[in-house]
Design a protein around this motif. Sequence first.
Motif, PDB file in Angstrom:
ATOM      1  N   ILE A  34       1.785  23.786 -42.229  1.00 37.91           N
ATOM      2  CA  ILE A  34       1.953  24.915 -41.694  1.00 37.91           C
ATOM      3  C   ILE A  34       0.429  25.182 -40.804  1.00 37.91           C
ATOM      4  O   ILE A  34      -0.467  24.469 -41.246  1.00 37.91           O
ATOM      5  CB  ILE A  34       1.852  26.232 -42.358  1.00 37.91           C
ATOM      6  CG1 ILE A  34       0.890  26.030 -43.665  1.00 37.91           C
ATOM      7  CG2 ILE A  34       3.358  26.037 -43.562  1.00 37.91           C
ATOM      8  CD1 ILE A  34       0.681  27.461 -44.518  1.00 37.91           C
ATOM      9  N   SER A  35       0.679  26.016 -39.789  1.00 45.54           N
ATOM     10  CA  SER A  35      -0.716  26.096 -38.956  1.00 45.54           C
ATOM     11  C   SER A  35      -1.332  27.199 -39.557  1.00 45.54           C
ATOM     12  O   SER A  35      -0.796  27.918 -40.633  1.00 45.54           O
ATOM     13  CB  SER A  35      -0.088  26.659 -37.475  1.00 45.54           C
ATOM     14  OG  SER A  35       0.284  28.059 -37.897  1.00 45.54           O
ATOM     15  N   ALA A  36      -2.598  27.364 -39.212  1.00 47.53           N
ATOM     16  CA  ALA A  36      -3.464  28.180 -39.654  1.00 47.53           C
ATOM     17  C   ALA A  36      -2.810  29.672 -39.361  1.00 47.53           C
ATOM     18  O   ALA A  36      -3.046  30.558 -40.078  1.00 47.53           O
ATOM     19  CB  ALA A  36      -4.992  28.362 -39.211  1.00 47.53           C
ATOM     20  N   SER A  37      -2.178  29.817 -38.328  1.00 50.51           N
ATOM     21  CA  SER A  37      -1.530  31.229 -38.060  1.00 50.51           C
ATOM     22  C   SER A  37      -0.461  31.181 -38.970  1.00 50.51           C
ATOM     23  O   SER A  37      -0.374  32.579 -39.387  1.00 50.51           O
ATOM     24  CB  SER A  37      -0.971  30.940 -36.521  1.00 50.51           C
ATOM     25  OG  SER A  37      -0.196  32.184 -36.197  1.00 50.51           O
ATOM     26  N   ASP A  38       0.337  30.530 -39.377  1.00 52.47           N
ATOM     27  CA  ASP A  38       1.552  30.711 -40.241  1.00 52.47           C
ATOM     28  C   ASP A  38       0.933  30.882 -41.550  1.00 52.47           C
ATOM     29  O   ASP A  38       1.591  31.818 -42.338  1.00 52.47           O
ATOM     30  CB  ASP A  38       2.230  29.056 -40.475  1.00 52.47           C
ATOM     31  CG  ASP A  38       3.021  28.765 -39.335  1.00 52.47           C
ATOM     32  OD1 ASP A  38       3.470  29.537 -38.458  1.00 52.47           O
ATOM     33  OD2 ASP A  38       3.059  27.738 -39.189  1.00 52.47           O
ATOM     34  N   ASP A  51       4.603  38.015 -41.543  1.00 56.35           N
ATOM     35  CA  ASP A  51       5.317  36.977 -42.229  1.00 56.35           C
ATOM     36  C   ASP A  51       4.355  35.786 -42.621  1.00 56.35           C
ATOM     37  O   ASP A  51       4.720  34.813 -43.254  1.00 56.35           O
ATOM     38  CB  ASP A  51       6.472  36.348 -41.409  1.00 56.35           C
ATOM     39  CG  ASP A  51       5.901  35.590 -40.000  1.00 56.35           C
ATOM     40  OD1 ASP A  51       4.771  35.937 -39.745  1.00 56.35           O
ATOM     41  OD2 ASP A  51       6.577  34.756 -39.551  1.00 56.35           O
ATOM     42  N   ALA A  52       2.898  35.962 -42.310  1.00 59.44           N
ATOM     43  CA  ALA A  52       1.956  34.973 -42.692  1.00 59.44           C
ATOM     44  C   ALA A  52       2.140  34.604 -44.234  1.00 59.44           C
ATOM     45  O   ALA A  52       2.470  35.407 -45.151  1.00 59.44           O
ATOM     46  CB  ALA A  52       0.661  35.102 -42.500  1.00 59.44           C
ATOM     47  N   VAL A  53       2.071  33.356 -44.810  1.00 56.12           N
ATOM     48  CA  VAL A  53       1.836  33.151 -45.969  1.00 56.12           C
ATOM     49  C   VAL A  53       1.147  33.988 -46.906  1.00 56.12           C
ATOM     50  O   VAL A  53       1.313  34.199 -48.201  1.00 56.12           O
ATOM     51  CB  VAL A  53       1.738  31.526 -45.964  1.00 56.12           C
ATOM     52  CG1 VAL A  53       1.535  30.903 -47.550  1.00 56.12           C
ATOM     53  CG2 VAL A  53       2.852  30.642 -45.560  1.00 56.12           C
ATOM     54  N   SER A  54      -0.215  34.209 -46.571  1.00 58.64           N
ATOM     55  CA  SER A  54      -0.888  34.658 -47.481  1.00 58.64           C
ATOM     56  C   SER A  54      -0.535  36.318 -47.669  1.00 58.64           C
ATOM     57  O   SER A  54      -0.952  36.783 -48.650  1.00 58.64           O
ATOM     58  CB  SER A  54      -2.424  34.839 -46.385  1.00 58.64           C
ATOM     59  OG  SER A  54      -2.184  35.799 -45.279  1.00 58.64           O
ATOM     60  N   ASN A  55       0.193  36.793 -46.725  1.00 61.15           N
ATOM     61  CA  ASN A  55       0.705  38.072 -47.065  1.00 61.15           C
ATOM     62  C   ASN A  55       1.965  38.092 -47.962  1.00 61.15           C
ATOM     63  O   ASN A  55       2.557  39.200 -48.256  1.00 61.15           O
ATOM     64  CB  ASN A  55       1.374  38.933 -45.581  1.00 61.15           C
ATOM     65  CG  ASN A  55       0.013  38.910 -44.887  1.00 61.15           C
ATOM     66  OD1 ASN A  55      -0.941  39.197 -45.347  1.00 61.15           O
ATOM     67  ND2 ASN A  55       0.151  38.982 -43.694  1.00 61.15           N
ATOM     68  N   ARG A  56       2.724  37.005 -48.164  1.00 57.23           N
ATOM     69  CA  ARG A  56       3.711  36.677 -49.219  1.00 57.23           C
ATOM     70  C   ARG A  56       3.407  36.205 -50.469  1.00 57.23           C
ATOM     71  O   ARG A  56       4.111  35.885 -51.256  1.00 57.23           O
ATOM     72  CB  ARG A  56       4.811  35.736 -48.390  1.00 57.23           C
ATOM     73  CG  ARG A  56       5.273  36.489 -47.116  1.00 57.23           C
ATOM     74  CD  ARG A  56       6.009  35.517 -46.105  1.00 57.23           C
ATOM     75  NE  ARG A  56       7.314  35.232 -46.950  1.00 57.23           N
ATOM     76  CZ  ARG A  56       8.129  34.084 -46.645  1.00 57.23           C
ATOM     77  NH1 ARG A  56       7.962  33.296 -45.440  1.00 57.23           N
ATOM     78  NH2 ARG A  56       9.541  33.978 -47.194  1.00 57.23           N
ATOM     79  N   LEU A  57       2.213  36.182 -50.594  1.00 54.86           N
ATOM     80  CA  LEU A  57       1.582  35.244 -51.649  1.00 54.86           C
ATOM     81  C   LEU A  57       1.676  36.351 -53.034  1.00 54.86           C
ATOM     82  O   LEU A  57       1.181  37.432 -52.842  1.00 54.86           O
ATOM     83  CB  LEU A  57       0.200  34.776 -51.533  1.00 54.86           C
ATOM     84  CG  LEU A  57      -0.317  33.891 -52.351  1.00 54.86           C
ATOM     85  CD1 LEU A  57       0.511  32.682 -52.784  1.00 54.86           C
ATOM     86  CD2 LEU A  57      -1.785  33.606 -51.969  1.00 54.86           C
TER      87      LEU A  57
END
Length: 337
Positions: A177-181, A189-195
């Motif tokens: 994944i990219s740093a943006s993802d 929808d960033a991964v950090s916000n779904r962690l």
Amino acid sequence: AVDGAGNITGASGRSACGPLGYAMVDAAHAHHVLAVTDEPEQTLPRLCIPGARIDQITRVDSLGDPTLISSGTTAKPPDATGQRIADMTAQVVVAAFRNDPDFSFQTGAGAISLAAARTLSPLMQDAGMHGQFACGGITAPLVDMHRAGLFSELRDVQAFDVASVRSYARDARHLGISASDYASPARSDAVSNRLACVVLGAAEVDSDFNVNVTTTSDGRIIGGSGGHSDVAQGARLTLITTSTTTRGGPKLVRSLRHRTTPGQSVDVVVTEKGVTFASSQWRHLENALDKAGVPVVGSDALFAKTATLPPVHWSENKIVAVSEHRDGRVIDVIRAG
């Protein structure tokens, strides 16, 4: 490596390094993109950056030795104190997410964080836990957990060790994944916000639970903080692991030399003394931790000795570096010694 169409990857080649998560964002925005490779005209197992975003390709004899890929801490096992902290941290994770179908997990690359992941693996198996994904900076313990079926996917912005590089090339559900993802503050929808849960380290923690991972106690720069503040803010449960002291002095302090991650983003601090809740949101875990034999320590007791520490004397010297929070605000500065 590069294929005949100019697509590039970090998954294969003599200098394979894993996902090019940060370069993906650079390539999407730069005016001129130069790719340097020692493996042209290859068949790529997976693509990181499409050839349409590459302006120029340059070949060199060698990009370096990929067997040396590691962070400064990934090869260091914890001491007995660190392992005790790791064991208690894993118990907190199981207590919090034993019956959570949306469990997901990230750990930092420090010795205690990695040990926590290794300890967590058999506990998850015993509890019948399964996670949707693990993310990061991926390390060997997370690869092992994915292959054991404990996590459906790995979502990887960069590889921290050789095992992770090899997994990215071979394991179909090890996704780059990219740093943006991963952590863009502009993306819901960033991964950090779904962690669900993240385990992070600390160089210093103050009594307001602010965390420093940028400098030593005497002001020397350790390095960049990576996604520390991103995932700390985004995750539902943020655990900070640290011993109370180190050879250089106390790690629990009255005031930080430098603030990397604000205390509002921290939920739990785990030291060799036990588990301290920084947020009332997770205090319901106390009974489960008591049954597991994990001591709970109040914040006043944890930071009691910091009252005797001398206050930090702030330098007025030239600013040599600026730390930004994930939204671009300046959260602190570093001054010349």
